[in-house]
Design a protein around this motif. Structure first.
Motif, PDB file in Angstrom:
ATOM      1  N   ALA A 188      54.892  34.162 102.626  1.00  0.00           N
ATOM      2  CA  ALA A 188      55.677  35.388 102.788  1.00  0.00           C
ATOM      3  C   ALA A 188      54.715  36.538 103.051  1.00  0.00           C
ATOM      4  N   LEU A 189      54.917  37.252 104.144  1.00  0.00           N
ATOM      5  CA  LEU A 189      54.063  38.395 104.458  1.00  0.00           C
ATOM      6  C   LEU A 189      54.893  39.663 104.308  1.00  0.00           C
ATOM      7  N   MET A 190      54.593  40.437 103.273  1.00  0.00           N
ATOM      8  CA  MET A 190      55.347  41.656 103.007  1.00  0.00           C
ATOM      9  C   MET A 190      54.673  42.827 103.698  1.00  0.00           C
ATOM     10  N   THR A 191      55.446  43.562 104.480  1.00  0.00           N
ATOM     11  CA  THR A 191      54.912  44.777 105.091  1.00  0.00           C
ATOM     12  C   THR A 191      55.463  45.986 104.338  1.00  0.00           C
ATOM     13  N   LYS A 217      47.642  30.207  91.162  1.00  0.00           N
ATOM     14  CA  LYS A 217      48.414  30.350  89.922  1.00  0.00           C
ATOM     15  C   LYS A 217      49.735  29.596  89.986  1.00  0.00           C
ATOM     16  N   ASN A 218      49.878  28.772  91.013  1.00  0.00           N
ATOM     17  CA  ASN A 218      51.091  27.988  91.225  1.00  0.00           C
ATOM     18  C   ASN A 218      52.335  28.863  91.463  1.00  0.00           C
ATOM     19  N   GLN A 219      52.081  30.042  92.002  1.00  0.00           N
ATOM     20  CA  GLN A 219      53.172  30.957  92.372  1.00  0.00           C
ATOM     21  C   GLN A 219      53.318  30.944  93.897  1.00  0.00           C
ATOM     22  N   PRO A 220      54.531  31.190  94.429  1.00  0.00           N
ATOM     23  CA  PRO A 220      54.675  31.260  95.898  1.00  0.00           C
ATOM     24  C   PRO A 220      53.710  32.286  96.489  1.00  0.00           C
ATOM     25  N   CYS A 221      53.126  31.934  97.604  1.00  0.00           N
ATOM     26  CA  CYS A 221      52.133  32.787  98.260  1.00  0.00           C
ATOM     27  C   CYS A 221      52.816  33.990  98.902  1.00  0.00           C
ATOM     28  N   ILE A 222      52.651  35.150  98.309  1.00  0.00           N
ATOM     29  CA  ILE A 222      53.210  36.378  98.884  1.00  0.00           C
ATOM     30  C   ILE A 222      52.054  37.322  99.149  1.00  0.00           C
ATOM     31  N   ILE A 223      51.898  37.738 100.390  1.00  0.00           N
ATOM     32  CA  ILE A 223      50.774  38.595 100.739  1.00  0.00           C
ATOM     33  C   ILE A 223      51.303  39.934 101.224  1.00  0.00           C
ATOM     34  N   GLU A 238      46.209  61.759 104.407  1.00  0.00           N
ATOM     35  CA  GLU A 238      44.959  61.008 104.280  1.00  0.00           C
ATOM     36  C   GLU A 238      44.963  60.039 103.090  1.00  0.00           C
ATOM     37  N   LEU A 239      45.393  60.572 101.929  1.00  0.00           N
ATOM     38  CA  LEU A 239      45.318  59.783 100.701  1.00  0.00           C
ATOM     39  C   LEU A 239      46.216  58.540 100.761  1.00  0.00           C
ATOM     40  N   SER A 240      47.455  58.763 101.233  1.00  0.00           N
ATOM     41  CA  SER A 240      48.378  57.628 101.267  1.00  0.00           C
ATOM     42  C   SER A 240      47.943  56.629 102.328  1.00  0.00           C
ATOM     43  N   ILE A 241      47.352  57.124 103.422  1.00  0.00           N
ATOM     44  CA  ILE A 241      46.889  56.188 104.460  1.00  0.00           C
ATOM     45  C   ILE A 241      45.709  55.374 103.939  1.00  0.00           C
ATOM     46  N   GLU A 242      44.841  56.017 103.179  1.00  0.00           N
ATOM     47  CA  GLU A 242      43.698  55.283 102.639  1.00  0.00           C
ATOM     48  C   GLU A 242      44.175  54.195 101.675  1.00  0.00           C
ATOM     49  N   ASN A 243      45.211  54.538 100.896  1.00  0.00           N
ATOM     50  CA  ASN A 243      45.769  53.540  99.992  1.00  0.00           C
ATOM     51  C   ASN A 243      46.386  52.362 100.771  1.00  0.00           C
ATOM     52  N   ALA A 244      47.061  52.722 101.871  1.00  0.00           N
ATOM     53  CA  ALA A 244      47.656  51.680 102.714  1.00  0.00           C
ATOM     54  C   ALA A 244      46.570  50.733 103.225  1.00  0.00           C
ATOM     55  N   TRP A 245      45.436  51.290 103.626  1.00  0.00           N
ATOM     56  CA  TRP A 245      44.311  50.468 104.093  1.00  0.00           C
ATOM     57  C   TRP A 245      43.872  49.477 103.009  1.00  0.00           C
ATOM     58  N   LYS A 246      43.875  49.981 101.767  1.00  0.00           N
ATOM     59  CA  LYS A 246      43.434  49.115 100.663  1.00  0.00           C
ATOM     60  C   LYS A 246      44.393  47.950 100.481  1.00  0.00           C
ATOM     61  N   VAL A 247      45.697  48.267 100.554  1.00  0.00           N
ATOM     62  CA  VAL A 247      46.690  47.197 100.402  1.00  0.00           C
ATOM     63  C   VAL A 247      46.478  46.148 101.492  1.00  0.00           C
ATOM     64  N   THR A 248      46.345  46.623 102.738  1.00  0.00           N
ATOM     65  CA  THR A 248      46.181  45.691 103.857  1.00  0.00           C
ATOM     66  C   THR A 248      44.877  44.906 103.738  1.00  0.00           C
ATOM     67  N   GLU A 249      43.803  45.578 103.316  1.00  0.00           N
ATOM     68  CA  GLU A 249      42.521  44.889 103.225  1.00  0.00           C
ATOM     69  C   GLU A 249      42.579  43.745 102.204  1.00  0.00           C
TER      70      GLU A 249
END
Ligand SMILES: Nc1nc2c(ncn2[C@@H]2O[C@H](COP(=O)(O)OP(=O)(O)OP(=O)(O)O)[C@@H](O)[C@H]2O)c(=O)[nH]1
Ligand SMILES: [Mg+2]
Ligand SMILES: [Zn+2]
Ligand SMILES: [Zn+2]
Ligand SMILES: [Zn+2]
Length: 442
Positions: A188-191, A217-223, A238-249
């Motif tokens: 599952a790829l969550m955007t 951890k034997n949990q369904p793979c959700i990325i 800027e701040l929220s975009i930087e956070n978004a980058w972290k999530v994606t990275e």
């Protein structure tokens, strides 16, 4: 930005703001599906293939861009963004597109990437649904198509109800095409995700009985991802975009780790599984039509018996006395419902039967239709050779007529078969036995 000079030289700048956005110039190839390629393929380097599916506007195409940027090593601080997908400004993808990313192996990833972007499908009432299914199958079946798939990404938005009926249909389609082992490759790829623990999604997947690969951890793979890297950076954003980058990275690292260990799905498996399913469905459909026809024939005989019983005396007195009898027969004709060309039928004029209908995409070349095994049909009554079948847009229809008949005409219809003389009433009984035993007249 010296490290991106080479890529920039192969791109056109489309936005000079922050970040600077560049559109890549790709090599285009069309054989069935469109393939866009960056870089040169090196046979010795490993490759991983990702299939992205999901509802419209969930971010499949955006994820293709994000994967490219990750592969070439773009970081938040670089203030640059590359677009691989063309015409991205809010437009819907209208066909299956294959992206190949070569030449960046060993930068961030140990392999090159093949990414299959699909239009939204899963609405079974929509003709585009069938077309996309078809396209995907072509892609997996053709010799120069996709050889293996490492990950099937169910792309969904991290929101209240991420699992819809359409997503469920897409999942069912994927399962039906790839077999049940596919769950080892489904993730599952969550955007649009803020990176919080995906509890709701876990529940929704479970409720919909969607089975994904399991993590350590034997949990369904959700990325999770948040792909808004091309958004204009201002003091406020800027701040929220930087956070978004972290999530994606973080998501990308997990995704790549998954790709490294996921077993490849081989095309033979896909192909054989799929073909057998189509063949059986076609044979069952053919059988159902044969049963219906037999039932109608049986009705005809019984009506004839009844008419003879009632009118016996009159018919004896008057040779020209007519009884009205229903008559079932078969006819080959163009489909009345005006189905699209990819819904053509394969029929057998010898047996007057539909051997593969609806949905025979190989009708132009009967030898290639799924119902043929070693050049012979496995569907029609006489198992006729492929060459007997017709490829036009025709289908067999069962019709019924009312016909006026004299006793003499009935005798002709149910003619003597052996030298042993039989009364018409006996012949009709015999016909019923034949029908019961499944020996049907054409
Ligand atoms: N904030 C944010 N926006 C996203 C994200 N993913 C996609 N979007 C935006 O959502 C819109 C739709 O994204 P697309 O990538 O075109 O969606 P798609 O799944 O390819 O849609 P179809 O081609 O219609 O099936 C675009 O405007 C994207 O910029 C995300 O993770 N975060
Ligand atoms: Mg798209
Ligand atoms: Zn067929
Ligand atoms: Zn046949
Ligand atoms: Zn036949």
């Amino acid at each position: 930005m010296a490290q991106f000079e080479d890529i920039i030289s192969k791109s056109d700048q489309v936005d000079s703001g922050s970040p600077s956005v560049y559109q890549l110039r790709t090599k285009k190839q069309k054989s069935g599906s469109l393939t866009l390629t960056v870089g040169e393929k090196q046979e010795t380097k490993p490759n991983k293939t990702i299939l992205l599916v999901g509802e419209t506007a969930t971010g499949k195409s955006t994820l293709v861009n994000a994967l490219f940027n990750y592969a070439v090593g773009v970081k938040f601080g670089d203030d640059v963004w590359f677009q691989l997908v063309e015409d991205q400004t809010g437009s819907q993808t209208s066909d299956v597109i294959v992206y190949q990313i070569f030449g960046f192996e060993d930068q961030t990833l140990p392999f090159s990437l093949t990414i299959i972007d699909t239009p939204a499908f899963g609405d079974t009432q929509d003709p585009d649904h069938i077309r996309t299914n078809q396209r995907l199958m072509e892609l997996f079946q053709s010799a120069d198509g996709i050889q293996e798939v490492h990950a099937v990404g169910l792309v969904m938005k991290d929101e209240e109800n991420p699992v819809t009926d359409r997503l469920k249909n897409i999942y069912d389609f994927i399962k039906s095409q790839f077999g049940k082992d596919v769950k080892k490759n489904i993730i599952a790829l969550m955007t649009n995700s803020q990176g919080k623990p995906p509890r709701k999604v876990l529940q929704a997947l479970e409720a919909a009985n969607i089975k994904c690969a399991k993590n350590e951890k034997n949990q369904p793979c959700i990325i999770q991802f948040d792909n808004c890297q091309d958004e204009e950076r201002t003091e406020e954003s800027e701040l929220s975009i930087e956070n978004a980058w972290k999530v994606t990275e973080r998501g990308m690292k997990q995704f790549i780790a998954f790709l490294e260990k996921s077993p490849p799905l081989q095309p033979e498996v896909i192909l054989e599984h799929h073909k057998e399913r189509i063949r059986l469905t076609a044979c069952i459909q053919n059988l159902l039509e044969r049963i219906r026809f037999t039932e109608l024939k049986m009705r005809d005989v019984e009506r004839t018996q009844e008419a003879l019983r009632i009118n016996n005396q009159k018919m004896k007195r008057d040779k020209s006395f007519n009884v009205s009898i229903p008559e079932a027969y078969k006819d080959l004709q163009p489909p009345r419902d005006g189905r699209c060309s990819y819904e053509t039928s394969l029929c057998c004029p010898v047996c007057k039967e539909n051997c593969h209908y609806p949905g025979c995409t190989k009708a132009l070349n009967p030898e290639q239709c799924e119902v043929m095994i070693d050049g012979k049909c496995t569907s029609c009554t006489n198992k006729c050779p492929a060459s007997d079948h017709v490829k036009q847009n025709r289908q067999c229809v069962i019709r019924t007529n009312k016909v006026e008949k004299t006793k003499e005409a009935l005798k002709k219809q149910y003619k003597q078969e052996s030298r042993q003389k039989m009364k018409l009433s006996e012949r009709l009984e015999k016909e019923k036995t034949k029908l019961k035993e499944g020996k049907i007249d054409k």
